[in-house]
Scaffold this active site. Structure first.
Site, PDB file in Angstrom:
ATOM      1  N   ARG A   1       0.806  -1.223   0.000  1.00  9.09           N
ATOM      2  CA  ARG A   1       0.000   0.000   0.000  1.00  9.09           C
ATOM      3  C   ARG A   1       0.840   1.276   0.000  1.00  9.09           C
ATOM      4  O   ARG A   1       0.338   2.360  -0.253  1.00  9.09           O
ATOM      5  CB  ARG A   1      -0.944  -0.014   1.222  1.00  9.09           C
ATOM      6  CG  ARG A   1      -2.049  -1.048   1.120  1.00  9.09           C
ATOM      7  CD  ARG A   1      -2.747  -1.261   2.457  1.00  9.09           C
ATOM      8  NE  ARG A   1      -2.007  -2.160   3.346  1.00  9.09           N
ATOM      9  CZ  ARG A   1      -2.384  -2.470   4.590  1.00  9.09           C
ATOM     10  NH1 ARG A   1      -3.467  -1.946   5.104  1.00  9.09           N
ATOM     11  NH2 ARG A   1      -1.653  -3.302   5.329  1.00  9.09           N
TER      12      ARG A   1
ATOM     13  N   GLU B   1     -10.295  -9.263  11.481  1.00  7.17           N
ATOM     14  CA  GLU B   1      -9.641  -8.374  10.521  1.00  7.17           C
ATOM     15  C   GLU B   1     -10.686  -7.696   9.627  1.00  7.17           C
ATOM     16  O   GLU B   1     -11.772  -8.238   9.415  1.00  7.17           O
ATOM     17  CB  GLU B   1      -8.650  -9.168   9.666  1.00  7.17           C
ATOM     18  CG  GLU B   1      -7.444  -9.674  10.430  1.00  7.17           C
ATOM     19  CD  GLU B   1      -6.641  -8.561  11.089  1.00  7.17           C
ATOM     20  OE1 GLU B   1      -6.259  -7.605  10.399  1.00  7.17           O
ATOM     21  OE2 GLU B   1      -6.432  -8.624  12.320  1.00  7.17           O
TER      22      GLU B   1
ATOM     23  N   ARG C   1      30.344  23.444   2.707  1.00  9.37           N
ATOM     24  CA  ARG C   1      30.329  22.029   2.318  1.00  9.37           C
ATOM     25  C   ARG C   1      31.152  21.190   3.292  1.00  9.37           C
ATOM     26  O   ARG C   1      31.853  21.749   4.140  1.00  9.37           O
ATOM     27  CB  ARG C   1      30.796  21.924   0.866  1.00  9.37           C
ATOM     28  CG  ARG C   1      29.733  22.531  -0.085  1.00  9.37           C
ATOM     29  CD  ARG C   1      30.242  22.673  -1.487  1.00  9.37           C
ATOM     30  NE  ARG C   1      30.831  21.447  -1.960  1.00  9.37           N
ATOM     31  CZ  ARG C   1      31.739  21.383  -2.948  1.00  9.37           C
ATOM     32  NH1 ARG C   1      32.144  22.474  -3.555  1.00  9.37           N
ATOM     33  NH2 ARG C   1      32.228  20.224  -3.319  1.00  9.37           N
TER      34      ARG C   1
END
Ligand code: UD1
Ligand code: CA
Length: 449
Positions: A15, A152, A330
């Site tokens: 999902r 369920e 950086r």
């Protein structure tokens, strides 16, 4: 505490509609599975065992060294737990089962649930909660106030679908009884899966003591099955983190628009403005001001520092440094006390000693700059010849004129100077001025119009 944990993380997470395994999706900057392991470590369980299957290598890459068992085929949550039997069948104690997709759980909740389980001498205790819209969760079916089964979503009747008490997917099992009961579950259901939840009705029928522990705050057990739920979890965790920081003395101007990841640490009276994104293992000291549009990742930032609209990566900043607006630090940059890095300046893998000023439009890479040196606008360290990188070393109290190109490897000794617009290719001795540009010519009355 005779308690071990099993973390369910073998499922596909269909999902989620993602190439990434579900449990390594991040919640407030931390992979959800890592968040759960952290919680269980805090609970001090004797051992955490993960159940891995789908894309297990990718998960192991993220979490490193852990005990795990493998579920090659994802035949359901009950089947997943069966995979751990060989490892735990002789373990005399309790087993805490948690799903890898419920990262909002709090350690206090697990502690209280375990204590309740011990006090009620239960065979099995499960965590439940109430949802106004319980869609998708297993429903708690009770008779006379006692649990009899979990149904369920797929198998629930219209009547059962109305039940608002849900299974949170967190269980405390007596180890011996768990292995006994698991032998009795089957896969005769809509999904054709072995449901861990079937254990409940079997144990109830056998007159075992099965208890439910109701959790008031249902947000804690939110199961992340989709990207919408992932976003919800992010919002909740972020709010918790921001509240903790404010309780510890940090000032957030607009907490709803401030993004501070789980493992960031910030000192008292530091003020964070909206739009700041502070990530990774960053630590920030006291009395700093971080203005909006700033992203800081894995940095170590001292006290009384001001940063405006800049990007900082893997850098160290000592006290009283000022950055920006529009600077980029950086990795492996170290700015010592009172350094100023200003507008449109990029610094990479360089150390700037105390009091250095780089105000405008500059690139410093692979450089060491001595105390109190001033770097003029538009200066560039030419550190790369297309193949290799070279160093620029500038001594203390030096003055680099505007628009100087420093062709590395190059050294400017203490108190050295370069004239504006110079292209410096030879080392400059101490206290000397290097001029490397064409002489100015004046053509009098050049214009004829
Ligand atoms: C499960 C419960 C449901 C509960 C909900 C709470 C079952 C049958 N249902 O449903 O009652 O309300 O959690 O969030 O247990 N997994 C494996 N192997 C498998 C299948 C799943 O390791 O074969 C793992 C998944 O990776 C995941 C966890 O188990 O971490 C839960 O699986 P998921 O498919 O999300 O279960 P839900 O349908 O949410
Ligand atoms: Ca789930």
């Amino acid at each position: 505490m005779k308690l071990k944990s099993l973390i369910l993380a073998a499922g596909k997470g269909t999902r989620m509609k993602s190439e990434l395994p579900k449990v390594i999706h991040k919640v407030n900057g931390v992979p959800m599975i890592k968040k759960i392991i952290d919680i269980l470590d805090e609970l001090k369980v004797q051992e955490n065992i993960l159940i891995l299957g789908h894309k297990k290598e990718e998960i192991l890459d993220v979490i490193g060294n852990v005990s795990y068992v493998v579920q090659n085929e994802q035949l359901g949550t009950g089947h997943a737990i069966m995979m751990a039997e060989p490892k735990l069948k002789d373990f005399q104690g309790n087993i805490l089962v948690v799903c890898g997709d419920t990262p909002l759980l709090k350690v206090e909740t697990l502690k209280k649930m375990y204590e309740f389980h011990m006090k009620s001498r239960a065979t099995t205790t499960l965590l439940t909660s109430i949802y106004e819209n319980p869609f998708g969760y297993g429903r708690i079916v009770k008779e006379n106030g006692k649990i009899v089964s979990i149904i369920e979503e797929k198998e629930a009747s219209e009547q059962e679908k109305k039940i608002q008490e849900i299974n949170a997917g967190v269980y405390c099992f007596n180890s011996k009884e768990l292995w006994e009961t698991l032998k009795k579950i089957d896969n005769k259901n809509e999904k054709g899966e072995y449901y861990l939840t079937d254990i409940i009705s079997i144990q109830v029928k056998e007159n075992k003591n099965v208890e439910t522990y109701l959790l008031e705050d249902n947000l804690e057990v939110l199961g992340i099955n989709s990207k919408v739920e992932l976003a919800q979890a992010n919002i909740i965790l972020r709010e918790r983190k921001n509240n903790n920081l404010m309780e510890d003395g940090v000032i957030l101007i607009d907490p709803n628009n401030t993004y501070i990841e789980e493992n960031v640490k910030i000192g008292r009276d530091t003020v964070i403005y909206p739009g700041a994104l502070i990530q990774g293992k960053t630590t920030i000291g006291e009395n700093c001001t971080i203005l909006g549009n700033t992203r800081i990742i894995d940095c170590e930032i001292g006290n009384s520092i001001k940063i405006e609209s800049s990007v900082l990566e893997e850098s160290i900043l000592d006290d009283f440094v000022t950055i920006g607006p529009f600077a980029h630090l950086r990795p492996k940059t170290h700015l010592k006390e009172k350094v100023h890095v200003g507008n449109f300046v990029e610094v990479k893998k360089s150390t700037l000693e105390k009091g250095v000023k780089v105000g405008h439009l500059t690139y410093l890479g692979d450089a060491i700059i001595g105390e109190n040196t001033n770097i003029g606008a538009g200066t560039i360290t030419c550190n790369y010849d297309g193949k290799n990188k070279f160093k620029t070393i500038i001594g203390k109290d030096s003055f680099i004129g505007s628009n100087t190109m420093l062709v590395a490897p190059i050294k400017i000794e203490d108190c050295g100077m370069t004239a504006a617009g110079s292209v410096i290719t030879k080392d400059v001795p101490s206290k000397s001025l290097a001029v490397a540009r064409s002489k100015q010519i004046i053509k009098l009355n050049w214009r004829k119009d």
